[in-house]
Scaffold this motif. Structure first.
Motif, PDB file in Angstrom:
ATOM      1  N   GLY A 278       0.915  -1.543   0.212  1.00 25.07           N
ATOM      2  CA  GLY A 278      -0.213   0.190   0.259  1.00 25.07           C
ATOM      3  C   GLY A 278       0.825   1.261  -0.453  1.00 25.07           C
TER       4      GLY A 278
ATOM      5  N   TYR B 228       4.058   1.806  -0.780  1.00 19.66           N
ATOM      6  CA  TYR B 228       4.885   0.991  -2.034  1.00 19.66           C
ATOM      7  C   TYR B 228       4.001   2.052  -2.616  1.00 19.66           C
ATOM      8  CZ  TYR B 228       7.132   0.157  -6.540  1.00 19.66           C
ATOM      9  OH  TYR B 228       7.866   0.289  -7.502  1.00 19.66           O
ATOM     10  N   LEU B 229       2.602   1.165  -3.353  1.00 21.68           N
ATOM     11  CA  LEU B 229       1.871   2.128  -4.369  1.00 21.68           C
ATOM     12  C   LEU B 229       1.431   3.564  -4.390  1.00 21.68           C
ATOM     13  CD1 LEU B 229      -0.425  -0.898  -5.058  1.00 21.68           C
ATOM     14  CD2 LEU B 229       0.859   0.507  -7.095  1.00 21.68           C
ATOM     15  N   THR B 230       1.091   4.127  -2.674  1.00 20.16           N
ATOM     16  CA  THR B 230       0.963   5.738  -2.763  1.00 20.16           C
ATOM     17  C   THR B 230       2.021   6.410  -3.239  1.00 20.16           C
ATOM     18  OG1 THR B 230       1.165   5.069  -0.790  1.00 20.16           O
ATOM     19  CG2 THR B 230      -1.344   5.147  -0.986  1.00 20.16           C
TER      20      THR B 230
ATOM     21  N   ARG C 166       4.881   5.901  -4.644  1.00 20.51           N
ATOM     22  CA  ARG C 166       5.395   6.254  -6.542  1.00 20.51           C
ATOM     23  C   ARG C 166       3.757   6.831  -7.180  1.00 20.51           C
ATOM     24  NH1 ARG C 166       7.994   1.837  -9.520  1.00 20.51           N
ATOM     25  NH2 ARG C 166       6.943   3.875 -11.241  1.00 20.51           N
ATOM     26  N   THR C 167       2.340   6.403  -6.462  1.00 22.55           N
ATOM     27  CA  THR C 167       1.694   7.709  -7.515  1.00 22.55           C
ATOM     28  C   THR C 167       0.946   8.758  -6.902  1.00 22.55           C
ATOM     29  OG1 THR C 167      -0.485   5.801  -6.623  1.00 22.55           O
ATOM     30  CG2 THR C 167       0.995   5.295  -9.032  1.00 22.55           C
ATOM     31  N   MET C 168       1.314   8.905  -5.768  1.00 20.07           N
ATOM     32  CA  MET C 168       0.446  10.027  -5.480  1.00 20.07           C
ATOM     33  C   MET C 168       0.240  10.980  -5.922  1.00 20.07           C
ATOM     34  SD  MET C 168      -1.567  10.688  -2.288  1.00 20.07           S
ATOM     35  CE  MET C 168      -0.609  10.349  -1.077  1.00 20.07           C
TER      36      MET C 168
ATOM     37  N   PHE D 228       0.169  11.807  -8.795  1.00 28.06           N
ATOM     38  CA  PHE D 228       0.567  11.120 -10.560  1.00 28.06           C
ATOM     39  C   PHE D 228      -0.963  11.883 -10.881  1.00 28.06           C
ATOM     40  CE2 PHE D 228      -0.425   8.774 -14.733  1.00 28.06           C
ATOM     41  CZ  PHE D 228      -1.925   8.761 -14.488  1.00 28.06           C
ATOM     42  N   GLU D 229      -0.129  12.767 -12.331  1.00 31.01           N
ATOM     43  CA  GLU D 229      -1.443  13.998 -12.897  1.00 31.01           C
ATOM     44  C   GLU D 229      -1.150  12.969 -14.241  1.00 31.01           C
ATOM     45  OE1 GLU D 229       0.788  17.451 -11.123  1.00 31.01           O
ATOM     46  OE2 GLU D 229      -0.005  18.114 -12.482  1.00 31.01           O
TER      47      GLU D 229
ATOM     48  N   SER E  54      -5.309  18.513 -14.067  1.00 31.96           N
ATOM     49  CA  SER E  54      -4.289  17.232 -14.391  1.00 31.96           C
ATOM     50  C   SER E  54      -4.130  16.621 -12.961  1.00 31.96           C
ATOM     51  CB  SER E  54      -3.023  17.616 -15.029  1.00 31.96           C
ATOM     52  OG  SER E  54      -2.653  18.856 -16.020  1.00 31.96           O
TER      53      SER E  54
ATOM     54  N   GLY F 271      -5.894  13.364 -11.823  1.00 35.12           N
ATOM     55  CA  GLY F 271      -5.134  11.881 -10.827  1.00 35.12           C
ATOM     56  C   GLY F 271      -5.527  11.325 -10.439  1.00 35.12           C
TER      57      GLY F 271
ATOM     58  N   VAL G 201       4.332   4.705 -13.651  1.00 38.50           N
ATOM     59  CA  VAL G 201       3.480   4.850 -12.408  1.00 38.50           C
ATOM     60  C   VAL G 201       1.793   4.608 -12.859  1.00 38.50           C
ATOM     61  CG1 VAL G 201       1.844   6.783 -11.586  1.00 38.50           C
ATOM     62  CG2 VAL G 201       4.706   7.061 -11.715  1.00 38.50           C
TER      63      VAL G 201
ATOM     64  N   PHE H 174      -8.846   1.692  -0.713  1.00 37.33           N
ATOM     65  CA  PHE H 174      -7.832   1.876  -0.261  1.00 37.33           C
ATOM     66  C   PHE H 174      -7.316   2.990  -0.976  1.00 37.33           C
ATOM     67  CE2 PHE H 174      -3.331  -0.671  -1.331  1.00 37.33           C
ATOM     68  CZ  PHE H 174      -3.343   0.782  -1.683  1.00 37.33           C
TER      69      PHE H 174
ATOM     70  N   TYR I  51      -4.442   6.588   0.191  1.00 41.28           N
ATOM     71  CA  TYR I  51      -4.050   8.027  -0.520  1.00 41.28           C
ATOM     72  C   TYR I  51      -4.537   9.185   0.669  1.00 41.28           C
ATOM     73  CZ  TYR I  51      -2.986   5.623  -4.656  1.00 41.28           C
ATOM     74  OH  TYR I  51      -1.884   4.897  -5.810  1.00 41.28           O
TER      75      TYR I  51
ATOM     76  N   TYR J  18      -9.433  -3.427   3.138  1.00 44.02           N
ATOM     77  CA  TYR J  18      -8.597  -2.524   2.515  1.00 44.02           C
ATOM     78  C   TYR J  18      -7.340  -3.265   2.821  1.00 44.02           C
ATOM     79  CZ  TYR J  18      -3.900  -0.348   3.694  1.00 44.02           C
ATOM     80  OH  TYR J  18      -2.170   1.043   3.382  1.00 44.02           O
TER      81      TYR J  18
ATOM     82  N   LYS K 255      -4.723  -4.829  -0.209  1.00 43.40           N
ATOM     83  CA  LYS K 255      -3.178  -4.991  -1.287  1.00 43.40           C
ATOM     84  C   LYS K 255      -3.055  -6.140  -0.957  1.00 43.40           C
ATOM     85  CE  LYS K 255      -2.097  -3.557   3.802  1.00 43.40           C
ATOM     86  NZ  LYS K 255      -1.088  -3.244   4.421  1.00 43.40           N
TER      87      LYS K 255
END
Lengths: 210, 187
Positions: A10, A12-14, A16-18, A20-21, B31, B35, B118, B136, B141, B164, B168
């Motif tokens: 979780g 790791y993904l956040t 890498r992609t937080m 993201f645009e 943008s 995302g 990404v 998630f 996030y 959650y 994962k």
């Protein structure tokens, strides 16, 4: 041997992609701008100008219509005024003439006679009013139909006391064929109307005058 | 004309319903907002719908923004709320899970994994089931606690935690599969 970083998937993904645009497709903005209000300053000025011009045009039209109506009304009025003036002039003229010599006639029929005999012709008592300047004189006349009467020498009014109150010698019929006798000065009472011709005197009628 | 002005000046112009300012505002924040929409949604179509609805709401409520916090943060909150409502409509019900929760779900960030773009990782999140993807997003996030998520979605804390963890697990399996495929190719 490389070292691998072990991390929660979780995290790791956040990581890498937080941030993201991505640019969205153009049609998205087109849809959005249709749904939100727009202020167009140029458009507002144009609208104001159009409003002012429109108001002025309307005012001019209304003014023109009212002015046209006013003109028409004035003409009619003046035309009528001329007519009225002419009439007034005629009336005034007439009155002036009458005031000098002629009568303004109001005719009343004063029928008091109950004599049904004799001559069934028209015997009318006419009351005339004429004005000479401010003075009003009432005139009463008595008319006798001249047809059937020839050579009339005298028409007399004899009262109950056998007294001749009024006498008209050698009367002349008027254009209508009537002997018109002025009886204004005749007092109230009953009179025998006597007609004298070459053949003698005879009773024409008895009348009561008020 | 509006590209280089401050957020406050841009908002002021937008409030006068200046179309150019509104477009500049959208271009400045779209943008990042897109995302966010992509990770909440199943795919591009859903993300576009969320973005559109989100910005309409932003423009309609722009007069309420008082510049007490960051404009970007305010925009993000609106977009996230719109996304939550959007996904909630698609989720019929949240499966109540009372299983024992193993919160350990690690991934080794080797070359294979690190080479993933990404976009690829985002796609993995999009491919999660709706309920798991939503939770998630909210936990990982947006930083909501499970208790807050439970109140928000009308579920139990246990369900939020287990959903959650399930998410994962799915992501871990996906990454493992990719790694295994890569090894298979190589070896």
């Amino acid at each position: 041997m490389s070292e691998y970083i072990k991390s929660d998937v979780g995290e790791y993904l956040t990581n890498r992609t937080m941030n993201f645009e991505k640019s969205p497709p153009d049609f998205v903005w087109n849809n959005i701008e249709k749904a939100i209000p727009v202020y167009n300053p140029t458009g507002t000025v144009n609208t104001l100008v159009k409003l002012v011009i429109g108001t002025m045009s309307l005012s001019v039209i209304i003014f023109a219509v009212l002015w046209f109506k006013h003109l028409n009304f004035s003409e009619t009025e003046s035309q009528n005024g001329l007519v009225l003036n002419k009439k007034s002039a005629t009336l005034i003229q007439t009155k002036n003439v009458e005031s000098l010599a002629q009568n303004t006639q109001t005719t009343e029929q004063l029928v008091t006679s109950d004599n049904k005999n004799l001559i069934s012709d028209h015997n009318t008592i006419t009351q005339n009013t004429h004005k000479i300047n401010p003075v009003t004189i009432q005139e009463k006349t008595y008319s006798i139909n001249a047809s059937g009467l020839k050579g009339v020498n005298e028409i007399s009014f004899v009262d109950e006391n056998k007294k001749t109150a009024l006498s008209t010698k050698n009367p002349t019929p008027n254009s209508f064929g009537f002997y018109v006798i002025d009886i204004s000065k005749l007092a109230t009472g009953t009179y025998s109307i006597m007609i004298t011709t070459s053949e003698g005197t005879r009773l024409h009628k008895k009348e009561t005058f008020k | 004309m509006f590209e280089n002005i401050s957020d406050k000046e841009l908002v002021t112009a937008c409030l006068k319903n200046n179309r150019e300012a509104q477009k500049a505002f959208y271009q400045r924040f779209a943008s990042k907002a897109y995302g966010i929409c992509l990770r909440f949604s199943q795919g591009n179509n859903q993300a576009e719908d969320i973005l559109q609805e989100g910005f309409i709401k932003i423009f309609n409520n722009l007069s309420k923004f008082r510049f007490e916090g960051s404009l970007e943060g305010w925009i993000k909150r609106i977009v996230v709320n719109v996304a939550i409502d959007f996904v909630k409509k698609n989720v019929k019900h949240f499966q109540e899970l009372n299983e024992s929760i193993d919160e350990t779900c690690d991934v080794f960030e080797d070359e294979t994994v690190s080479r993933l773009s990404v976009e690829d990782l985002m796609k993995m999140v999009q491919e999660l089931p709706d309920s798991k993807r939503l939770i998630f997003n909210l936990y990982a996030y947006e930083g909501y606690a499970h208790k807050e998520i439970a109140e928000m979605l009308g579920i139990s804390v246990m369900t939020s935690k287990s959903q959650y963890c399930k998410a994962k697990k799915i992501l871990q399996e996906r990454l493992t599969n990719i790694k295994n495929k890569s090894y298979e190719r190589v070896h």
